[in-house]
Write a protein that holds these residues in place. Structure first.
Motif, PDB file in Angstrom:
ATOM      1  N   UNK A  98      55.482  42.305  52.348  1.00  0.00           N
ATOM      2  CA  UNK A  98      54.363  41.907  53.371  1.00  0.00           C
ATOM      3  C   UNK A  98      53.950  42.897  54.248  1.00  0.00           C
ATOM      4  N   UNK A  99      52.740  43.404  54.283  1.00  0.00           N
ATOM      5  CA  UNK A  99      52.450  44.392  55.304  1.00  0.00           C
ATOM      6  C   UNK A  99      51.470  43.928  56.061  1.00  0.00           C
ATOM      7  N   UNK A 100      51.676  43.876  57.545  1.00  0.00           N
ATOM      8  CA  UNK A 100      50.907  43.658  58.562  1.00  0.00           C
ATOM      9  C   UNK A 100      50.490  44.616  59.503  1.00  0.00           C
ATOM     10  N   UNK A 101      49.027  44.725  59.553  1.00  0.00           N
ATOM     11  CA  UNK A 101      48.425  45.797  60.510  1.00  0.00           C
ATOM     12  C   UNK A 101      48.053  45.363  61.843  1.00  0.00           C
ATOM     13  N   UNK A 102      48.533  45.930  62.867  1.00  0.00           N
ATOM     14  CA  UNK A 102      48.544  45.864  64.290  1.00  0.00           C
ATOM     15  C   UNK A 102      47.739  46.790  64.895  1.00  0.00           C
ATOM     16  N   UNK A 103      46.600  46.762  65.248  1.00  0.00           N
ATOM     17  CA  UNK A 103      45.851  47.760  65.625  1.00  0.00           C
ATOM     18  C   UNK A 103      45.504  47.959  67.278  1.00  0.00           C
ATOM     19  N   UNK A 104      45.481  49.117  67.806  1.00  0.00           N
ATOM     20  CA  UNK A 104      45.532  49.422  69.285  1.00  0.00           C
ATOM     21  C   UNK A 104      44.242  50.332  69.414  1.00  0.00           C
ATOM     22  N   UNK A 105      43.566  50.337  70.564  1.00  0.00           N
ATOM     23  CA  UNK A 105      42.503  50.946  71.171  1.00  0.00           C
ATOM     24  C   UNK A 105      43.111  52.354  71.321  1.00  0.00           C
ATOM     25  N   UNK A 106      42.477  53.579  70.390  1.00  0.00           N
ATOM     26  CA  UNK A 106      42.839  54.625  70.553  1.00  0.00           C
ATOM     27  C   UNK A 106      42.386  55.503  71.777  1.00  0.00           C
ATOM     28  N   UNK A 107      41.617  54.838  72.667  1.00  0.00           N
ATOM     29  CA  UNK A 107      41.438  55.369  73.947  1.00  0.00           C
ATOM     30  C   UNK A 107      42.103  55.161  75.085  1.00  0.00           C
ATOM     31  N   UNK A 108      43.120  54.003  74.967  1.00  0.00           N
ATOM     32  CA  UNK A 108      43.868  53.621  76.081  1.00  0.00           C
ATOM     33  C   UNK A 108      45.502  53.546  75.647  1.00  0.00           C
ATOM     34  N   UNK A 109      46.388  54.350  76.638  1.00  0.00           N
ATOM     35  CA  UNK A 109      47.690  54.172  76.113  1.00  0.00           C
ATOM     36  C   UNK A 109      48.269  52.712  76.373  1.00  0.00           C
ATOM     37  N   UNK A 110      47.548  52.199  77.307  1.00  0.00           N
ATOM     38  CA  UNK A 110      47.898  50.842  77.679  1.00  0.00           C
ATOM     39  C   UNK A 110      47.780  49.743  76.382  1.00  0.00           C
ATOM     40  N   UNK A 111      46.929  50.067  75.549  1.00  0.00           N
ATOM     41  CA  UNK A 111      46.415  49.446  74.133  1.00  0.00           C
ATOM     42  C   UNK A 111      47.643  49.671  73.309  1.00  0.00           C
ATOM     43  N   UNK A 112      48.155  50.962  73.004  1.00  0.00           N
ATOM     44  CA  UNK A 112      49.215  51.264  72.445  1.00  0.00           C
ATOM     45  C   UNK A 112      50.483  50.569  72.939  1.00  0.00           C
ATOM     46  N   UNK A 113      50.956  50.481  74.124  1.00  0.00           N
ATOM     47  CA  UNK A 113      52.254  50.209  74.380  1.00  0.00           C
ATOM     48  C   UNK A 113      51.931  48.551  74.450  1.00  0.00           C
ATOM     49  N   UNK A 114      50.993  47.844  74.624  1.00  0.00           N
ATOM     50  CA  UNK A 114      50.828  46.430  74.448  1.00  0.00           C
ATOM     51  C   UNK A 114      51.033  46.019  72.892  1.00  0.00           C
ATOM     52  N   UNK A 115      50.474  46.845  72.054  1.00  0.00           N
ATOM     53  CA  UNK A 115      50.596  46.592  70.549  1.00  0.00           C
ATOM     54  C   UNK A 115      51.836  46.865  69.884  1.00  0.00           C
ATOM     55  N   UNK A 116      52.554  47.733  70.405  1.00  0.00           N
ATOM     56  CA  UNK A 116      53.706  48.230  70.031  1.00  0.00           C
ATOM     57  C   UNK A 116      54.791  47.151  70.519  1.00  0.00           C
ATOM     58  N   UNK A 117      54.467  46.432  71.482  1.00  0.00           N
ATOM     59  CA  UNK A 117      55.385  45.293  72.020  1.00  0.00           C
ATOM     60  C   UNK A 117      55.191  44.214  70.878  1.00  0.00           C
ATOM     61  N   UNK A 118      54.112  44.143  70.447  1.00  0.00           N
ATOM     62  CA  UNK A 118      53.589  42.940  69.629  1.00  0.00           C
ATOM     63  C   UNK A 118      54.435  43.177  68.140  1.00  0.00           C
ATOM     64  N   UNK A 119      54.550  44.567  67.773  1.00  0.00           N
ATOM     65  CA  UNK A 119      55.380  44.849  66.458  1.00  0.00           C
ATOM     66  C   UNK A 119      56.909  44.436  66.845  1.00  0.00           C
ATOM     67  N   UNK A 120      57.356  44.706  67.894  1.00  0.00           N
ATOM     68  CA  UNK A 120      58.937  44.360  68.206  1.00  0.00           C
ATOM     69  C   UNK A 120      59.061  42.993  68.177  1.00  0.00           C
TER      70      UNK A 120
END
Length: 348
Positions: A98-120
């Motif tokens: 099963x593959x889950x895609x979790x997307x972040x806004x490439x304009x904001x580091x905060x979005x990357x961090x938030x969605x990395x936490x979702x991955x965890x």
């Protein structure tokens, strides 16, 4: 040589019961040293490999891969990466992957961090990561490693905190290829490297392209080229680039380090600048339009679809077959011009 050996076959060859073979294969229950040696000797002789897929399906074993991807609705470059991930997901769906895609806004580091936490929180068995923000990606990879979650990065590498594997292009070499294109086309003159819309200090992929570009010209002892660098915000590109070209009217070439060459081409068209060589990246629809018209001279194809598809494939094969993950998988540097672009469009 291609015979598929059953437990019954192995038991007959070893002179033991099927139950003994089963206990050896699955490492359960007690087996005498003599019986263990007989069975293991036969397994080595026949080079026995269990059908891992059948075992996984029988045991209802499910593997979960998370893909942390920039949102294609914000940056169209990642649209083909998403297609590659979805296609690979279909390829391995029958094997309980099963593959889950979790997307972040490439304009904001905060979005990357938030969605990395979702991955965890998903607690996946493996992660495919587009490390757009260098420092934050290092931290993310460290977090995955602490949890023994294998990671493959694609599009650009992260060092010294390295993932299990990388799929993409040699970005320094791609910068050198771009420089070679200018050298053979112009022979001499002033060239400007343009970085659009990203914090260069946290965007290693753009740094490496510029490094390769400059290294190439620095290696030419008789070089008659002058290289400059310009940082532009996308929403101010028209006015910034217009002002720059007015003050640097001797500019003969522009090297765009991202997939946004079409924005530069649009401005050159408005300015009626027909004598500037433009080299950029990727087969976005608007880039292809200006490549066909001649406004863009060359595009270097980074093949985001294949990068992402191969990344998921490697992770799935690692989980299913325990295949070793290659530390680095470099894809070819395809040089696209108006004459061969349709071949790539048809086959993408």
């Amino acid at each position: 040589m291609n015979k598929k050996y059953t437990i019954k076959d192995i038991a007959l060859l070893a002179g033991v019961s099927k139950g003994t073979v089963d206990r050896v294969l699955h490492k359960r229950g007690k087996v005498s040293d003599i019986a263990l040696k007989k069975v293991t000797d036969i397994l080595e002789t026949i080079d026995y490999k269990p059908n891992l897929i059948a075992q996984n399906l029988k045991n209802n074993k499910t593997y979960h891969i998370c893909a942390l991807l920039p949102d294609p609705e914000v940056d169209n470059y990642w649209k083909r990466s998403k297609i590659g991930i979805l296609n690979a997901s279909q390829d391995f769906a029958a094997f309980n992957v099963i593959v889950t895609i979790i997307e972040f806004n490439p304009q904001f580091t905060e979005s990357f961090i938030e969605n990395h936490e979702r991955v965890l929180k998903e607690k996946p068995d493996a992660v495919l990561l587009a490390p757009l923000f260098y420092k934050e990606a290092q931290k993310a990879i460290t977090d995955y490693k602490k949890l023994n979650i294998p990671v493959i990065t694609f599009n650009n590498q992260v060092t010294p905190i390295t993932a299990e594997g990388f799929v993409g292009q040699d970005l320094i070499q791609s910068g050198r290829v771009a420089a070679r294109l200018f050298e053979t086309t112009l022979r001499e003159g002033n060239i400007t490297i343009i970085h659009i819309n990203e914090d260069i200090t946290n965007a290693r992929h753009m740094q490496e392209k510029e490094t390769g570009f400059r290294d190439y010209f620095n290696s030419i002892t008789t070089s008659t080229f002058n290289i400059a660098t310009l940082h532009i915000e996308a929403d101010k590109l028209d006015t910034t680039l217009t002002s720059y070209l007015e003050n640097n009217s001797d500019t003969l070439g522009l090297f765009i380090t991202t997939s946004k060459s079409y924005l530069v081409a649009e401005t050159l068209e408005l300015l009626k600048k027909d004598d500037i060589i433009l080299v950029g990246y990727d087969l976005l629809d608007m880039n292809v339009k200006y490549l066909k018209s001649g406004r863009i001279t060359y595009l270097i194809n980074q093949n985001p679809n294949h990068q992402a598809h191969l990344g998921i494939t490697k992770l799935a094969e690692y989980l299913i077959y325990q295949n070793k993950i290659s530390k680095t998988t470099y894809l070819p540097l395809d040089i696209i011009n108006s004459e061969n672009v349709m071949q790539y469009i048809i086959n993408k």
